[in-house]
Design a protein around this motif. Structure first.
Motif, short mmCIF file in Angstrom:
data_model
loop_
_atom_site.label_atom_id
_atom_site.label_comp_id
_atom_site.label_asym_id
_atom_site.label_seq_id
_atom_site.Cartn_x
_atom_site.Cartn_y
_atom_site.Cartn_z
N TYR A 116 0.84 -1.21 0.00
CA TYR A 116 0.00 0.00 0.00
C TYR A 116 0.87 1.25 0.00
O TYR A 116 0.65 2.18 -0.79
CB TYR A 116 -0.94 0.00 1.22
CG TYR A 116 -1.62 1.33 1.43
CD1 TYR A 116 -2.68 1.72 0.62
CD2 TYR A 116 -1.17 2.21 2.41
CE1 TYR A 116 -3.30 2.95 0.80
CE2 TYR A 116 -1.78 3.44 2.58
CZ TYR A 116 -2.84 3.81 1.79
OH TYR A 116 -3.44 5.02 1.95
N TRP A 117 1.86 1.32 0.88
CA TRP A 117 2.70 2.53 0.98
C TRP A 117 3.51 2.74 -0.29
O TRP A 117 3.72 3.88 -0.72
CB TRP A 117 3.58 2.48 2.21
CG TRP A 117 2.76 2.66 3.46
CD1 TRP A 117 2.45 1.70 4.38
CD2 TRP A 117 2.10 3.85 3.90
NE1 TRP A 117 1.64 2.23 5.37
CE2 TRP A 117 1.42 3.54 5.10
CE3 TRP A 117 2.03 5.15 3.41
CZ2 TRP A 117 0.68 4.49 5.79
CZ3 TRP A 117 1.29 6.08 4.11
CH2 TRP A 117 0.63 5.75 5.29
N LYS A 118 3.96 1.67 -0.92
CA LYS A 118 4.69 1.81 -2.20
C LYS A 118 3.77 2.37 -3.28
O LYS A 118 4.16 3.25 -4.05
CB LYS A 118 5.25 0.45 -2.64
CG LYS A 118 6.46 0.01 -1.87
CD LYS A 118 6.92 -1.35 -2.35
CE LYS A 118 7.98 -1.91 -1.43
NZ LYS A 118 8.36 -3.28 -1.78
N LEU A 119 2.56 1.84 -3.38
CA LEU A 119 1.60 2.35 -4.36
C LEU A 119 1.25 3.82 -4.10
O LEU A 119 1.13 4.62 -5.02
CB LEU A 119 0.32 1.51 -4.34
CG LEU A 119 0.41 0.13 -4.96
CD1 LEU A 119 -0.87 -0.65 -4.70
CD2 LEU A 119 0.67 0.24 -6.46
N ARG A 120 1.08 4.15 -2.84
CA ARG A 120 0.76 5.53 -2.47
C ARG A 120 1.87 6.48 -2.91
O ARG A 120 1.60 7.55 -3.46
CB ARG A 120 0.62 5.57 -0.94
CG ARG A 120 -0.43 6.46 -0.44
CD ARG A 120 -0.44 6.38 1.08
NE ARG A 120 -0.33 7.71 1.60
CZ ARG A 120 -1.32 8.58 1.57
NH1 ARG A 120 -2.48 8.24 1.07
NH2 ARG A 120 -1.16 9.79 2.04
N LYS A 121 3.09 6.06 -2.67
CA LYS A 121 4.23 6.90 -3.06
C LYS A 121 4.32 7.01 -4.58
O LYS A 121 4.50 8.11 -5.12
CB LYS A 121 5.53 6.32 -2.50
CG LYS A 121 6.73 7.18 -2.75
CD LYS A 121 7.96 6.64 -2.05
CE LYS A 121 9.12 7.59 -2.29
NZ LYS A 121 10.30 7.18 -1.56
N ALA A 122 4.16 5.91 -5.29
CA ALA A 122 4.23 5.91 -6.75
C ALA A 122 3.13 6.77 -7.36
O ALA A 122 3.33 7.38 -8.41
CB ALA A 122 4.14 4.48 -7.29
N ALA A 123 1.97 6.84 -6.72
CA ALA A 123 0.85 7.62 -7.24
C ALA A 123 0.93 9.09 -6.83
O ALA A 123 0.08 9.89 -7.24
CB ALA A 123 -0.47 7.03 -6.74
N PRO A 131 -3.93 8.90 4.62
CA PRO A 131 -3.75 7.44 4.49
C PRO A 131 -5.08 6.71 4.67
O PRO A 131 -5.98 7.18 5.38
CB PRO A 131 -2.79 7.10 5.63
CG PRO A 131 -2.06 8.37 5.90
CD PRO A 131 -3.06 9.48 5.64
N LEU A 132 -5.20 5.58 4.03
CA LEU A 132 -6.45 4.83 4.01
C LEU A 132 -6.97 4.53 5.41
O LEU A 132 -8.15 4.74 5.70
CB LEU A 132 -6.27 3.53 3.22
CG LEU A 132 -7.51 2.66 3.13
CD1 LEU A 132 -8.63 3.39 2.39
CD2 LEU A 132 -7.18 1.35 2.44
#
Length: 175
Positions: A116-123, A131-132
Motif C-alpha cells: 500500500y505505501w509503495k503504491l501511495r508513493k508511486a501515485a 492514508p487509508l
C-alpha cells in the motif's frame, strides 16, 4: 449499518447464522453474490479470493445499545471466514488488525501494508490524501455513551487544509 462483509460463498451460511443468533436487529440482511477476482487486488473486498463470494450487509440499529460489541464480533468473524469488510461500513479495526499484523485471522485477509505505501508513493498521494486507515477508522464511544449511537469518525485534515464549506453548486462526477 452495523457491517458489510464479503465472504467466500461456502462460509456465508455460517456467518449469516452467527449474525441472526448474535446481533439483535429486526431488519433483513442484504445478500448479494459477487464474483471473486481472477487477479489479486490490494484493497478490493473481493480482490483476495478467486471464487464466488457473498456480500452480507447487516444494517439497522441494534436493540441492546451494544452496536460496537456486535461490530467487533462481526469484524473478527468476517476475517476468520476468509472475508473482508467493505470499507464504507463502520470499521473498528486497530491499525495492526487492518494491516494484518495482529495475531488472529487478519494476517490472511487484510492488505499488505508495505505494498500500500509503495503504491501511495508511486501515485504521488503523500501529502495530498490522508492514508487509508485514517479515512476509514472509527473510534468507539467513551464508556457510558450510547454504544448504538453514530460513531465519532477520525477525520484529521491534511496540513494546510481548511474545513471551510465549498462555495457553489455540488458537483457530480461520472466515470
Amino acid at each position: 449499518r452495523v457491517a458489510d462483509s464479503l465472504l467466500p460463498y461456502q462460509k456465508a451460511a455460517a456467518f449469516i447464522n452467527l449474525v441472526r443468533a448474535s446481533v439483535p436487529i429486526s431488519t433483513p440482511l442484504w445478500l448479494c453474490p459477487v464474483a471473486g477476482s481472477a487477479k489479486p487486488q490490494l484493497l478490493a473486498p473481493h480482490g483476495h479470493h478467486r471464487g464466488l463470494m457473498m456480500n452480507v450487509g447487516v444494517y439497522g440499529r441494534v436493540f441492546d445499545n451494544e452496536g460496537y460489541k456486535h461490530l467487533r464480533l462481526l469484524e473478527y468473524a468476517t476475517s476468520e471466514a476468509g472475508g473482508r469488510k467493505q470499507l464504507h461500513a463502520l470499521n473498528l479495526y486497530t491499525p495492526d488488525e487492518f494491516w494484518g499484523r495482529a495475531l488472529g485471522p487478519w494476517h490472511v485477509t487484510q492488505p499488505a501494508e508495505s505494498v500500500y505505501w509503495k503504491l501511495r508513493k508511486a501515485a504521488g498521494a503523500e501529502g495530498v490524501f490522508r492514508p487509508l486507515f485514517d479515512k476509514i477508522s472509527t473510534q468507539e464511544p467513551a464508556s457510558g455513551k450510547d454504544a448504538s449511537a453514530p460513531p465519532v469518525m477520525i477525520r484529521a485534515p491534511l496540513p494546510g487544509a481548511t474545513l471551510e464549506p465549498l462555495a457553489g453548486e455540488p458537483r457530480v462526477f461520472h466515470t
